[in-house]
Motif scaffolding. Structure first.
Motif, PDB file in Angstrom:
ATOM      1  N   LEU A  98       0.798  -1.216   0.164  1.00  0.00           N
ATOM      2  CA  LEU A  98      -0.139   0.141  -0.013  1.00  0.00           C
ATOM      3  C   LEU A  98       0.938   1.375  -0.072  1.00  0.00           C
ATOM      4  CD1 LEU A  98      -2.989   1.154   0.074  1.00  0.00           C
ATOM      5  CD2 LEU A  98      -2.758   1.005   2.641  1.00  0.00           C
ATOM      6  N   LEU A  99       0.889   2.099  -1.051  1.00  0.00           N
ATOM      7  CA  LEU A  99       1.521   3.245  -1.218  1.00  0.00           C
ATOM      8  C   LEU A  99       0.949   4.404  -0.294  1.00  0.00           C
ATOM      9  CD1 LEU A  99       2.985   2.816  -4.759  1.00  0.00           C
ATOM     10  CD2 LEU A  99       3.928   2.310  -2.802  1.00  0.00           C
ATOM     11  N   ALA A 114      -4.925  11.177  -4.117  1.00  0.00           N
ATOM     12  CA  ALA A 114      -4.542  12.479  -3.686  1.00  0.00           C
ATOM     13  C   ALA A 114      -3.220  12.269  -2.775  1.00  0.00           C
ATOM     14  CB  ALA A 114      -5.716  13.039  -3.184  1.00  0.00           C
ATOM     15  N   ALA A 115      -3.433  11.267  -1.868  1.00  0.00           N
ATOM     16  CA  ALA A 115      -2.366  11.164  -0.790  1.00  0.00           C
ATOM     17  C   ALA A 115      -1.004  10.748  -1.355  1.00  0.00           C
ATOM     18  CB  ALA A 115      -2.776  10.150   0.276  1.00  0.00           C
ATOM     19  N   PHE A 116      -1.251   9.929  -2.481  1.00  0.00           N
ATOM     20  CA  PHE A 116      -0.045   9.621  -3.168  1.00  0.00           C
ATOM     21  C   PHE A 116       0.525  10.877  -3.846  1.00  0.00           C
ATOM     22  CE2 PHE A 116       1.719   8.511  -7.325  1.00  0.00           C
ATOM     23  CZ  PHE A 116       2.965   7.429  -6.856  1.00  0.00           C
TER      24      PHE A 116
END
Length: 122
Positions: free
Chosen positions: A19-20, A25-27
């Motif tokens: 899980l990146l 948006a968080a990435f």
């Protein structure tokens, strides 16, 4: 086709999902500028250390052993290699200013044929 399907069914399928980020948006917010990963100064210091202390290749050692008319030929060669590392760093910085790019590394390969390092077990 049947043979391939049979081979695939016999193979153990193992994988892991990493899980990146919880969402796109968080990435994107987690991305950092490439300068965070710039190791050129550390690379330069390591290159300078290797030029100053690294072992000469067997061929260069043999050639230096036969030089009688130049005092401290090893020191002369190391001085030249130091100048190459410094000059390459200067050019790298100039290129960075001219094109807005950070050039990674410094003189790692500048004296590779003269002084063994990194891939030669020093």
């Amino acid at each position: 086709m049947l043979q391939i399907e049979a081979d695939l069914s016999m193979m153990e399928i193992t994988y892991a999902i990493t899980l990146l980020a919880p969402n796109f948006a968080a990435f994107i917010q987690g991305l950092v500028n490439e300068e965070v990963f710039d190791t050129s100064e550390e690379d330069k210091q390591e290159d300078l250390r290797r030029v100053a202390q690294g072992q000469f290749s067997p061929l260069l050692s043999e050639l230096c052993a036969h030089v009688d008319d130049v005092a401290d030929i090893e020191g002369v060669i190391r001085t030249i290699c130091t100048d190459i590392v410094e000059e390459k760093e200067k050019k790298s910085n100039d290129r960075s200013k001219d094109y807005g790019k950070r050039c990674k590394g410094s003189g790692r390969s500048a004296c590779q044929g003269i002084i063994q390092y990194r891939y030669c077990g020093i």
